[in-house]
Design a protein around this motif. Structure first.
Motif, PDB file in Angstrom:
ATOM      1  N   SER A 176      -4.237   3.272  -1.577  1.00 33.72           N
ATOM      2  CA  SER A 176      -3.320   2.856  -0.525  1.00 33.72           C
ATOM      3  C   SER A 176      -4.062   2.441   0.741  1.00 33.72           C
ATOM      4  CB  SER A 176      -2.374   4.010  -0.223  1.00 33.72           C
ATOM      5  OG  SER A 176      -1.657   3.745   0.923  1.00 33.72           O
ATOM      6  N   GLY A 216      -2.335  -0.508  -5.282  1.00 37.60           N
ATOM      7  CA  GLY A 216      -1.267   0.081  -4.478  1.00 37.60           C
ATOM      8  C   GLY A 216      -1.031   1.538  -4.804  1.00 37.60           C
ATOM      9  N   THR A 217      -1.059   1.883  -6.092  1.00 38.14           N
ATOM     10  CA  THR A 217      -0.690   3.254  -6.436  1.00 38.14           C
ATOM     11  C   THR A 217      -1.797   4.260  -6.131  1.00 38.14           C
ATOM     12  OG1 THR A 217      -1.437   2.857  -8.674  1.00 38.14           O
ATOM     13  CG2 THR A 217       0.907   2.619  -8.283  1.00 38.14           C
ATOM     14  N   SER A 276       2.367   3.743  -3.516  1.00 37.46           N
ATOM     15  CA  SER A 276       1.827   5.104  -3.537  1.00 37.46           C
ATOM     16  C   SER A 276       2.918   6.158  -3.415  1.00 37.46           C
ATOM     17  CB  SER A 276       0.806   5.291  -2.418  1.00 37.46           C
ATOM     18  OG  SER A 276      -0.457   4.853  -2.845  1.00 37.46           O
ATOM     19  N   SER A 282      -5.706  -0.837   0.257  1.00 38.39           N
ATOM     20  CA  SER A 282      -4.769  -1.961   0.267  1.00 38.39           C
ATOM     21  C   SER A 282      -4.315  -2.284   1.681  1.00 38.39           C
ATOM     22  CB  SER A 282      -3.539  -1.645  -0.584  1.00 38.39           C
ATOM     23  OG  SER A 282      -3.936  -1.318  -1.871  1.00 38.39           O
ATOM     24  N   HIS A 283      -4.096  -1.243   2.460  1.00 34.42           N
ATOM     25  CA  HIS A 283      -3.693  -1.477   3.841  1.00 34.42           C
ATOM     26  C   HIS A 283      -4.840  -2.110   4.634  1.00 34.42           C
ATOM     27  CE1 HIS A 283      -2.466  -0.704   7.959  1.00 34.42           C
ATOM     28  NE2 HIS A 283      -3.597  -0.074   8.143  1.00 34.42           N
ATOM     29  N   TYR A 293       4.672   6.939  -6.638  1.00 37.12           N
ATOM     30  CA  TYR A 293       3.615   6.986  -7.653  1.00 37.12           C
ATOM     31  C   TYR A 293       4.125   7.263  -9.063  1.00 37.12           C
ATOM     32  CZ  TYR A 293      -0.937   7.856  -9.758  1.00 37.12           C
ATOM     33  OH  TYR A 293      -2.060   7.789 -10.540  1.00 37.12           O
ATOM     34  N   GLN A 307      -3.792   5.539   7.089  1.00 31.76           N
ATOM     35  CA  GLN A 307      -3.597   6.248   5.822  1.00 31.76           C
ATOM     36  C   GLN A 307      -2.197   6.857   5.818  1.00 31.76           C
ATOM     37  OE1 GLN A 307      -3.878   6.942   2.580  1.00 31.76           O
ATOM     38  NE2 GLN A 307      -5.938   7.763   2.607  1.00 31.76           N
ATOM     39  N   TYR A 308      -1.478   6.721   4.697  1.00 28.11           N
ATOM     40  CA  TYR A 308      -0.116   7.240   4.633  1.00 28.11           C
ATOM     41  C   TYR A 308      -0.145   8.676   4.137  1.00 28.11           C
ATOM     42  CZ  TYR A 308       0.340   7.934  -0.269  1.00 28.11           C
ATOM     43  OH  TYR A 308       0.185   8.465  -1.513  1.00 28.11           O
ATOM     44  N   ALA A 319       0.835  -1.204   0.000  1.00 26.59           N
ATOM     45  CA  ALA A 319       0.000   0.000   0.000  1.00 26.59           C
ATOM     46  C   ALA A 319       0.867   1.250   0.000  1.00 26.59           C
ATOM     47  CB  ALA A 319      -0.915  -0.001   1.224  1.00 26.59           C
ATOM     48  N   THR A 320       1.929   1.250   0.791  1.00 29.02           N
ATOM     49  CA  THR A 320       2.705   2.470   0.955  1.00 29.02           C
ATOM     50  C   THR A 320       3.730   2.658  -0.155  1.00 29.02           C
ATOM     51  OG1 THR A 320       2.475   2.043   3.299  1.00 29.02           O
ATOM     52  CG2 THR A 320       3.945   3.816   2.658  1.00 29.02           C
ATOM     53  N   SER A 326      -5.517   6.911  -2.153  1.00 27.97           N
ATOM     54  CA  SER A 326      -4.205   7.401  -1.728  1.00 27.97           C
ATOM     55  C   SER A 326      -4.247   8.923  -1.673  1.00 27.97           C
ATOM     56  CB  SER A 326      -3.129   6.993  -2.734  1.00 27.97           C
ATOM     57  OG  SER A 326      -2.968   5.619  -2.743  1.00 27.97           O
TER      58      SER A 326
END
Lengths: 63, 379, 535
Positions: C86, C82-83, B84, C89-90, B87, B154-155, B80-81, C478
């Motif tokens: 996010s 993923g892109t 992104s 996906s997490h 990107y 959330q990142y 996930a991180t 994301s």
């Protein structure tokens, strides 16, 4: 000897098919339907082609 | 040790295996793509080169897909991180990756020079760019990436993407990865190609190997002076996997050499890398592409596991909030999930190896020039 | 915690929707064509007649042109979680990633390895060996679809996972529940068979084109016959499965089914439930919560959806009102969860557990909370927040309603078309019905269109959720800046337009060209059939 192996092989395939049918039939009726149905669809399409070959042999040349 | 810790460790190793498989198999095809314009001067020669990997590129590409899927499932937070924060780079990689299957299938289907020349350029881009990005990703990850999480997971990205594109260490890794892919691709072209492709591919493979091994050694010395990351308090490897709490990390110069100091046996990994790459160069020089192919593969494995061993347990450290760095312990899936995935991997990997080898066996032998002119199944 | 810029979320959704719809232009044909190729080659191996080998090879070539883009654009799909998603996906990677990984291990490897042999192995494999390879390719591509749709089934009706407050995500807890989820099952069969219909109509349409032009007569007659029979059963099956899927959605996603049917009021609001009308035409108005220009058929809705004559189907207005208490409870769940995350206080955990099942609804309220902070919701402003959040729980009715209707109309059209085609093909009277043949040619793109409408119905109808009941779409994206999204969208637009242009050009070129005799010169000697008739 070769025949024995063929029989054992086919027997194993049969066992696998039965197992698959029981498990899939119990837990995933739609999956089971898909397996049986797809094979059926393919075979019916194949039969149609062979039928056409026969129609040709019997002198029907139309399309 | 707890079962969960073992599962995390197993998947960390499997991650390395997948990344190596990807590098060897996809890298080989990418190398052929990069070399296409150079080993093939005429259209027929280029078609021979393409048909050498023609029956296999699609299967090889699955390593890439499988790599993505396995990271997604086994290390969801990492997937996930990382995808992104990188990107722009990831999208560029994606664009070049999706050009390739289409290029294979479409290039030889129209007989005008302009059409084919366009696709040949597509092969060059889609061969070279992904390998540079692949290597550069390792380089960037080793230096840490700027991100942090809020309480929901959330990142948030804390730095510009320009940094990832123009960063000397990452570029070094990218060029090294490109060089190794040229080595592997060139070797494959030698394996199934005849003159004049053989000699051209041989020269490229030898140079690729030499540049690769040189950059690998330079990179090793560079890493010793790089800012690495180290745990400042003991962590519980078996804790529920979350980067949000339970870890304290600080950047330390040279931290990436700590594991080697603690376990000198690990030096075997970089040694394996150097021996593999150099051995492949020598074997290519001696015109023995089969042995060279395997040595080149060992070189890749050595390089990737060297990186993994020096960073362990870190997967992707954070520069802006080091305590939220992703590690093998805190980015992994749940025990139940890792267990099921392991079961599937154990059942299917041998099967995959069997039929992939069978496929290579069926398609063995040299690709001849008259094959491409007389067979309409080929590319 | 501020939410992600809504325009970034919208662009992420736009990008995902466009790339998924584009990918799905090519997938159905792959799913169906592989089994049709397997059928043709089966006949070749059984009878030993060369024409069936030529059929397999020619249709295989057209299939390959399509397959390449399917593979290429599938890569995009796997990366995009993923892109661009996010948080998604997490949040669900632990359970959602697993089917994707298994897909790679079990299906995609098989499909991709054997497809190489299928095209390159004609001269290197025995006839049964090559047939096995073709079957394995077909099985592999459909198994691929199976695992992808198991993953999608989880988004529609999350089974086999539970929320872990320590890791802030849904964690996998039952493999069987995930794989045998009814939604996944019905969805897979519906989608796979829809692919069969697409493949059948593709082969049938191009064959009809040859018959009309009196080219490749025998070749076209056989291809047409096989495709028509393949399609007539498939199109019946796809309609049946569509009905099953609709009933499942009625049970797990009542908002989707109410939107699909444009049902604002409960079905028993104006008279007995059984008498409620099934709408043929309507213009749903989200603002007014009503339809304009309704034309319906009475006594159809209830048996169609609930398979009964006296069940009241809840309408959108009722469903929207029911959700208020869940949002309220969800706000408490998130407040408790945040407290637990910071302090690991067992009391906060207990309070979270009490409201856990409504957690996702709490996210919905976040948008309208003061400063987007749930902690600032007070009894004074709560009603205003709830009123706004409730409205968000309904999908876009107009889009869902119409995409469903178009898909369904096309589905029934295919049943009719294939029935006539199969009937006249069996009687060898196709050339006497040029209109039917022309209709077949013009219908080639329609199944792909129907597949796309089906996808829109399923995905638009699930909104506002990304994982139904757990994670709203706007929360799942994301946190990119706008520039990133514009960059990738432009890139996709340019690349994908070029691809489709190249694909269509080649497809038309090779379809017009028709089957060609082999360049190798001497015709291969016709091998003896596998099961030779007794002499």
């Amino acid at each position: 000897m070769g025949k024995t192996f063929t029989f054992i092989g086919l027997f194993l395939v049969l066992c696998l098919a039965l197992l698959l049918a029981v498990v899939a039939g119990d837990y995933g009726p739609w999956y089971f339907a898909w397996m049986v149905g797809t094979v059926m669809i393919v075979l019916i399409a194949a039969c149609g082609a062979i039928m056409l070959d026969n129609q040709r042999q019997n002198g029907n040349g139309e399309v | 040790m707890e079962v969960y810790v073992i599962l995390k460790l197993v998947w960390a190793v499997l991650l390395g295996v997948l990344l190596s498989g990807l590098a060897v198999m996809v890298g080989m095809d990418m190398g052929v793509g990069t070399l296409l314009r150079f080993v093939g001067k005429t259209d027929a020669e280029r078609r021979v080169a393409l048909n050498i990997i023609g029956p296999h590129w699609d299967g090889n590409q699955v390593w890439f897909i499988l790599g993505g899927g396995a990271i997604f499932a086994a290390f969801p937070t990492l997937y996930a991180t990382s995808f992104s924060v990188f990107y722009v780079v990831m999208i560029l990689l994606l664009f070049s990756m999706i050009m390739r299957p289409v290029a294979f299938e479409y290039r030889s289907k129209v007989e005008t020079g302009k059409w084919r020349a366009t696709w040949d350029w597509a092969f060059l881009i889609s061969g070279a760019l992904p390998m540079i990005v692949y290597g550069a990703a390792f380089g960037n990850v080793m230096q840490g990436v700027g991100y942090h999480y809020d309480w929901t997971g959330q990142y948030y990205q804390d730095e510009s993407f320009i940094f990832y594109l123009l960063n000397p260490f990452a570029l070094l890794c990218g060029v090294m990865s490109l060089a190794l892919s040229i080595q592997q691709g060139g070797t494959m072209l030698m394996l199934r190609g005849e003159e004049p492709i053989f000699s051209r591919a041989r020269a490229a493979a030898i140079w690729g190997g030499i540049i690769g091994v040189a950059l690998f050694i330079v990179g090793g010395f560079w890493v010793a002076h790089l800012k690495g990351f180290a745990m400042t308090a003991p962590v519980n490897p078996g804790a529920p996997a979350t980067p949000l709490t339970g870890q304290s990390v600080a950047p330390v110069v040279g931290a990436w050499m700590h594991n080697y100091a603690a376990y000198p046996l690990l030096w075997a990994l970089p040694l394996l890398g150097v021996v593999g790459m150099l051995g492949a160069v020598l074997m290519n020089a001696a015109r023995k592409p089969v042995i060279a192919w395997w040595l080149g593969a060992i070189g890749w494995v050595g390089a990737i596991f060297t990186t993994g061993a020096s960073m362990f347990p870190f997967l992707m450290p954070s520069t802006t909030n080091p305590s939220q760095s992703l590690t093998v312990w805190n980015a992994s899936g749940s025990a139940y999930n890792l267990g099921w995935m392991l079961l599937f991997a154990l059942v299917f990997t041998p099967i995959i190896i069997c039929y992939t080898s069978w496929c290579f066996y069926v398609m063995r032998g040299k690709v001849k020039m008259d094959y491409v002119t007389h067979d309409d199944h080929g590319y | 915690m501020p939410l992600i810029d809504p325009s970034v979320v919208d662009l992420s959704r736009l990008q995902f929707a466009l790339t998924a719809l584009y990918h799905f232009l090519f997938v159905p044909l792959t799913l169906g064509m592989t089994f049709l190729l397997a059928a043709m080659e089966t006949v070749y191996v059984i009878t030993g007649r060369q024409i069936y080998k030529e059929m397999t090879q020619f249709w295989g070539k057209l299939f390959a042109i399509n397959f390449a883009i399917g593979v290429a654009t599938g890569l995009t799909m796997e990366f995009e979680f993923g892109t661009n998603w996010s948080m998604y996906s997490h949040f669900v990677g632990d359970v959602f990633g697993t089917p994707l990984a298994i897909e790679g291990l079990m299906a995609f490897f098989m499909e991709s390895t054997f497809i190489g042999l299928m095209f390159f192995g004609w001269d290197r494999l025995s006839r049964p060996g090559h047939l096995a390879v073709t079957w394995l390719t077909a099985l592999g591509s459909n198994l691929s679809a199976l695992w992808i749709l198991i993953a999608n089934g989880f988004m529609q009706s999350p089974k086999g996972a539970s929320f872990n407050p320590d890791t802030m995500r849904l964690e996998f807890n039952s493999f069987l529940n995930l794989v045998f989820s009814e939604d996944a099952q019905a969805k897979f069969v519906h989608t796979s068979i829809a692919g069969f219909v697409t493949g059948a109509l593709f082969v049938m349409g191009i064959s009809a084109f040859y018959i009309l032009r009196k080219q490749h007569r025998e070749f076209a007659a056989r291809s047409f016959r096989m495709a028509a029979l393949f399609g007539v059963i498939s199109s019946l099956a796809v309609v049946t499965l569509g009905d099953a899927l609709g009933r499942l959605d009625y049970l797990v996603q009542p908002t989707k089914i109410a939107a699909v049917e444009g049902l604002w009021q409960d079905s028993d609001a104006n008279g007995p439930a059984g008498a409620a009308a099934w709408l043929l035409f309507a213009l749903p108005d989200q603002q007014a919560q009503a339809n304009h220009f309704e034309i319906g058929v009475p006594y159809v809705l209830d048996p169609l959806i609930a398979h009964s004559f006296n069940t009241s189907i809840p309408g959108l207005i009722t469903l929207e009102k029911q959700v208020g208490p869940r949002i309220q409870s969800g706000i408490q769940a998130l407040d408790a969860l945040k407290a637990y995350g910071q302090t690991h206080d067992p009391q906060a955990l207990a309070s979270f557990k009490a409201h856990e099942s409504d957690m996702g609804y709490g996210f919905l309220a976040q948008r309208y909370a003061p400063n987007q902070d749930l902690g600032q919701i007070t009894p004074a402003n709560q009603d205003a927040v709830l009123a706004q959040a409730e409205k968000d729980t309904l999908p876009n009715v107009f889009v869902t309603f119409w995409s469903f209707r178009l898909m369904m109309a096309l589905g029934f059209f295919f049943v009719g078309l294939f029935s006539f085609a199969a009937y006249y093909s069996l009687k060898n009277q196709l050339e006497r019905h040029p209109f039917l043949l022309k209709l077949c040619v013009w219908s080639i793109p329609l199944p792909i269109l129907a597949c796309e409408f089906g996808w829109i119905t399923a995905e638009a109808g699930r909104q506002p959720w990304s994982v139904f009941g757990w994670l709203p779409t706007f929360q799942a994206a994301s946190s990119h800046n706008l520039g990133y999204m514009i960059f990738s969208l432009i890139g996709f637009a340019v690349l994908y337009s070029a691809f489709i242009a190249a694909e269509l050009y080649l497809m038309f070129k090779y379809a017009r060209l028709g089957p060609q005799p082999h360049l190798t010169g001497a015709p291969e000697s016709s091998p003896s059939p596998m099961f030779a008739p007794a002499e």
